[in-house]
Design a protein around this motif. Structure first.
Motif, PDB file in Angstrom:
ATOM      1  N   VAL A  86       0.848  -1.192   0.000  1.00  0.00           N
ATOM      2  CA  VAL A  86       0.000   0.000   0.000  1.00  0.00           C
ATOM      3  C   VAL A  86       0.885   1.243   0.000  1.00  0.00           C
ATOM      4  CG1 VAL A  86      -1.754   1.299   1.263  1.00  0.00           C
ATOM      5  CG2 VAL A  86      -1.838  -1.203   1.228  1.00  0.00           C
ATOM      6  N   TRP A 115      -0.115  -2.027  10.868  1.00  0.00           N
ATOM      7  CA  TRP A 115      -1.531  -1.709  10.887  1.00  0.00           C
ATOM      8  C   TRP A 115      -2.241  -2.512  11.973  1.00  0.00           C
ATOM      9  CZ3 TRP A 115      -4.404   0.722   6.492  1.00  0.00           C
ATOM     10  CH2 TRP A 115      -3.546   1.362   5.589  1.00  0.00           C
ATOM     11  N   LEU A 159      -6.742   5.850   8.167  1.00  0.00           N
ATOM     12  CA  LEU A 159      -6.868   4.981   6.997  1.00  0.00           C
ATOM     13  C   LEU A 159      -7.605   3.711   7.404  1.00  0.00           C
ATOM     14  CD1 LEU A 159      -3.231   5.078   5.487  1.00  0.00           C
ATOM     15  CD2 LEU A 159      -5.145   6.616   4.996  1.00  0.00           C
ATOM     16  N   TYR A 161      -8.411   0.123   5.463  1.00  0.00           N
ATOM     17  CA  TYR A 161      -8.126  -0.661   4.266  1.00  0.00           C
ATOM     18  C   TYR A 161      -8.940  -1.938   4.342  1.00  0.00           C
ATOM     19  CZ  TYR A 161      -5.117  -2.927   0.707  1.00  0.00           C
ATOM     20  OH  TYR A 161      -4.634  -3.546  -0.426  1.00  0.00           O
ATOM     21  N   THR A 172      -9.620  -4.682  -2.916  1.00  0.00           N
ATOM     22  CA  THR A 172      -8.831  -3.958  -1.928  1.00  0.00           C
ATOM     23  C   THR A 172      -9.187  -2.478  -2.068  1.00  0.00           C
ATOM     24  OG1 THR A 172      -6.958  -3.834  -3.468  1.00  0.00           O
ATOM     25  CG2 THR A 172      -6.949  -5.635  -1.874  1.00  0.00           C
ATOM     26  N   MET A 174      -9.266   1.443  -0.080  1.00  0.00           N
ATOM     27  CA  MET A 174      -8.768   2.253   1.024  1.00  0.00           C
ATOM     28  C   MET A 174      -9.597   3.522   1.194  1.00  0.00           C
ATOM     29  SD  MET A 174      -4.941   3.150   2.215  1.00  0.00           S
ATOM     30  CE  MET A 174      -4.467   4.410   1.022  1.00  0.00           C
ATOM     31  N   GLU A 313     -12.285   7.683  -0.867  1.00  0.00           N
ATOM     32  CA  GLU A 313     -12.238   6.222  -0.928  1.00  0.00           C
ATOM     33  C   GLU A 313     -11.984   5.779  -2.357  1.00  0.00           C
ATOM     34  OE1 GLU A 313     -14.854   3.600   1.550  1.00  0.00           O
ATOM     35  OE2 GLU A 313     -15.691   3.114  -0.419  1.00  0.00           O
ATOM     36  N   GLY A 315     -10.200   2.161  -4.770  1.00  0.00           N
ATOM     37  CA  GLY A 315      -9.593   0.835  -4.702  1.00  0.00           C
ATOM     38  C   GLY A 315      -9.750   0.074  -5.999  1.00  0.00           C
TER      39      GLY A 315
END
Length: 322
Positions: A86, A115, A159, A161, A172, A174, A313, A315
């Motif tokens: 990421v 994370w 964040l 994810y 995926t 974010m 947002e 992804g």
């Protein structure tokens, strides 16, 4: 009699509960990872260091879709070479001066921060009742950064994810929130390493007519004039403002992956080829470039700006077409 919406039925015996996806946490410290496995065998592994997806298996768990270097560091000592690192809040080398990201290392700090696993989603839209999909959420906040990263980028953010595994796809996504009083700018990228069999038989479609910056050719700007991108040497291109959502990877003329962008307009196509692969100490084997291609969705042409309380947002959904 009161009309109860969930009163028992006298006519039908309750059916057995469908099998659910299994979620396991293993390892300690920087080596901790979360693994989710569907009842049908598909699986995904996410290292908490960088929230890096290091494995995604489809076809009942038989087909690995992501390339991971044999020398990838999985102990938190450096960013992972392979999988889906990421990139946030800056892509590539940061501006030399005058920008909030100027003191950060290349590709920012998200891929080199630990994370938090926020858990398996229990919302009905995220977890299919049949166990055919499961959503895992990971969080990184300004309070969780290293002192070095916090000093280099002293802005308040959050964040989240989300990694959603389905039988034939992996999503995926974010979410970036400005949790401070000061507006900030950022870039983001999902640095996906797709596993293929033979780079000489790979073509990438969905980029015809799109302008790109070619980093191999001194960052000069070009327009994609061929319907398919083929790779016969080092490739490092940033395609920007792509009108269609899907970029497809074909192998030997047959569809292998569809990479579908969601609220992201840019895609990087990268393969290090022979010399650069040999020059990277964590790229192994040296010939591994023949079995991978990076198709990386992101927002990297310019900057996204968030004011206080705003959220961005974006992804991707990668579909395995085997």
């Amino acid at each position: 009699m009161a009309n109860r919406a969930n009163r028992p039925s006298a006519l039908n015996a309750p059916s057995a509960a469908a099998p659910e996806a299994q979620v396991d946490i293993s390892g300690t410290g920087a080596s901790s990872k979360v693994t989710a496995t569907l009842p049908s065998g598909e699986s995904v592994e996410v290292l908490l260091y960088g929230a890096t997806v290091t494995s995604w298996k489809s076809s009942g768990g038989k087909t690995e879709n992501l390339w991971l270097s044999e020398k990838a560091a999985l102990d938190g000592s450096k960013a992972v070479r392979g999988g889906i690192p990421v990139v946030f809040p800056v892509f590539g080398p940061p501006p030399k001066s005058g920008h909030a990201t100027s003191s950060l290392p290349q590709h920012g700090f998200a891929r080199t921060s630990r994370w938090e696993f926020l858990g398996k989603s229990t919302s009905e839209d995220a977890v299919d009742a049949s166990g055919s999909s499961v959503k895992l959420d990971f969080g990184l906040y300004s309070s969780g950064l290293s002192e070095e990263a916090r000093t280099a980028w002293p802005l308040d953010f959050g964040l989240v994810y989300s990694v959603t595994l389905s039988k034939d796809s992996l999503s995926t996504v974010m979410s970036v929130r400005n949790e401070g009083e000061t507006s900030f700018e950022f870039q983001m990228l999902l640095h996906t390493y797709l596993k293929i069999k033979d780079i000489s038989k790979v073509s990438i479609t969905g980029l015809l007519g799109v302008e790109y910056v070619d980093k191999v050719l001194n960052a000069s700007t070009h327009k994609q004039s061929d319907a398919a991108v083929t790779i016969t040497g080092e490739v490092d291109r940033v395609y920007s403002s792509i009108p269609q959502d899907t970029t497809s990877v074909l192998e030997d003329g047959k569809p292998r992956f569809d990479v579908v962008r969601d609220n992201l307009s840019d895609t990087v196509v990268w393969n290090p080829w022979t010399e650069k692969a040999k020059a990277m100490g964590d790229f192994s084997p040296d010939t591994g470039f023949k079995e991978m291609v990076c198709v990386e969705v992101g927002s990297v042409n310019g900057w996204q700006k968030l004011d206080k309380g705003e959220v961005f947002e974006g992804g991707q959904t990668i579909k395995s077409l085997l």
